[in-house]
Write a protein that holds these residues in place. Structure first.
Motif, PDB file in Angstrom:
ATOM      1  N   UNK A   1       0.818  -1.217   0.000  1.00 25.06           N
ATOM      2  CA  UNK A   1       0.000   0.000   0.000  1.00 25.06           C
ATOM      3  C   UNK A   1       0.853   1.269   0.000  1.00 25.06           C
ATOM      4  N   UNK A   2       2.087   1.142  -0.435  1.00 28.33           N
ATOM      5  CA  UNK A   2       2.991   2.290  -0.445  1.00 28.33           C
ATOM      6  C   UNK A   2       2.646   3.216  -1.603  1.00 28.33           C
ATOM      7  N   UNK A   3       2.539   4.517  -1.313  1.00 31.30           N
ATOM      8  CA  UNK A   3       2.236   5.529  -2.327  1.00 31.30           C
ATOM      9  C   UNK A   3       3.467   6.410  -2.517  1.00 31.30           C
ATOM     10  N   UNK A   4       3.913   6.552  -3.736  1.00 30.05           N
ATOM     11  CA  UNK A   4       5.097   7.348  -4.029  1.00 30.05           C
ATOM     12  C   UNK A   4       4.723   8.821  -4.209  1.00 30.05           C
ATOM     13  N   UNK A   5       5.662   9.721  -3.908  1.00 28.23           N
ATOM     14  CA  UNK A   5       5.435  11.150  -4.126  1.00 28.23           C
ATOM     15  C   UNK A   5       5.512  11.494  -5.626  1.00 28.23           C
TER      16      UNK A   5
END
Length: 279
Positions: free
Chosen positions: A269-273
């Motif tokens: 569930x990691x969201x990148x900038x």
């Protein structure tokens, strides 16, 4: 001197770290190249700050990476540093005196489309696209490091109010006003009103009873407080192949932001900038 127990809990297991690197940022990958570019920029900032005796420290996810991973969090795609307002003023002045070939300091003064109340050091030989609309009309769009301003803050209410004003009066209209002339006139006027009248008034009131509490400067859109006693005196930690200033009690600093910061998040569930990178 007795070494606190938390000092020995630094860094995750080496095998686990290797698995994370292989999954997210193996050597030669675009993300790893991007991270190394930001590391190069961080070394430049460190050089300038040492030259002009400016205090700064790694913060947020960058500090967490230093403590838990000995460098970048494997999936991280930004670098953050913090400094007190007086040091920030010295930093702005220092950057004006330093010859710029590879980098530009992005503020509203150097890029009228830039609306954040803090600075970014931008690389001039790359291009990124973030996952928001704030950078639609930026002059500088290269890899960056956020240079955050920390100041006395006794009021979470004023902090949240400033963030609401920043979003509703600057960031949202920036994306919605399509006519260039109208957009620039409105945003420049509103930026001046907020940063020369409204936020300085907030700053004056927020100093009362702060008692060592710090928060990001008004309009930064962050609310978590820091404690001056956790930050000073600064110490140094290894980050990748170098050593940089960090809060003296980085354990307390990180716990107040992340809680159990040594626990890994849900890796699915990691969201990148950043959504696009060209180096």
């Amino acid at each position: 001197m007795m070494v606190p127990e938390w000092f020995y809990k630094r860094m995750i297991d080496a095998i686990e770290q290797k698995k994370l690197r292989e999954r997210f940022n193996p050597e030669g990958s675009l993300l790893r190249q991007y991270q190394l570019k930001m590391l190069e920029m961080l070394k430049y900032i460190d050089e300038v700050c040492r030259k002009y005796q400016i205090r700064y420290w790694l913060c947020s996810g960058t500090l967490l990476g230093a403590v838990r991973h000995g460098g970048f969090i494997p999936w991280d795609d930004d670098v953050d540093i913090e400094m007190l307002r007086d040091d920030y003023k010295k930093f702005i002045h220092a950057m004006e005196n330093e010859p710029q070939i590879n980098y530009a300091l992005q503020t509203h003064c150097t890029d009228r489309a830039y609306l954040a109340p803090y600075a970014k050091l931008r690389d001039l030989h790359s291009l990124i696209k973030e996952n928001n609309t704030n950078d639609l009309y930026y002059k500088y769009k290269g890899c960056y490091i956020d240079v955050f301003i920390m100041e006395s803050s006794s009021s979470l209410v004023l902090n949240r109010a400033s963030n609401f004003l920043q979003n509703s009066l600057l960031f949202y209209p920036n994306a919605c006003i399509k006519n260039k002339f109208c957009r620039e006139i409105y945003l420049n006027a509103m930026f001046w009103i907020l940063n020369k009248l409204v936020f300085p008034s907030f700053r004056l009131f927020s100093k009362i009873g702060a008692k060592g509490q710090l928060r990001h400067t008004f309009g930064s859109c962050f609310t978590k407080k820091r404690d001056k006693d956790d930050i000073f005196p600064l110490t140094n930690l290894k980050f990748e192949d170098c050593s940089f200033p960090v809060p003296g009690n980085y354990d307390a600093y990180l716990k107040k932001i992340y809680g159990s910061y040594m626990n890994l998040p849900d890796l699915d569930k990691i969201v990148m900038h950043t959504v696009e990178v060209e180096l």
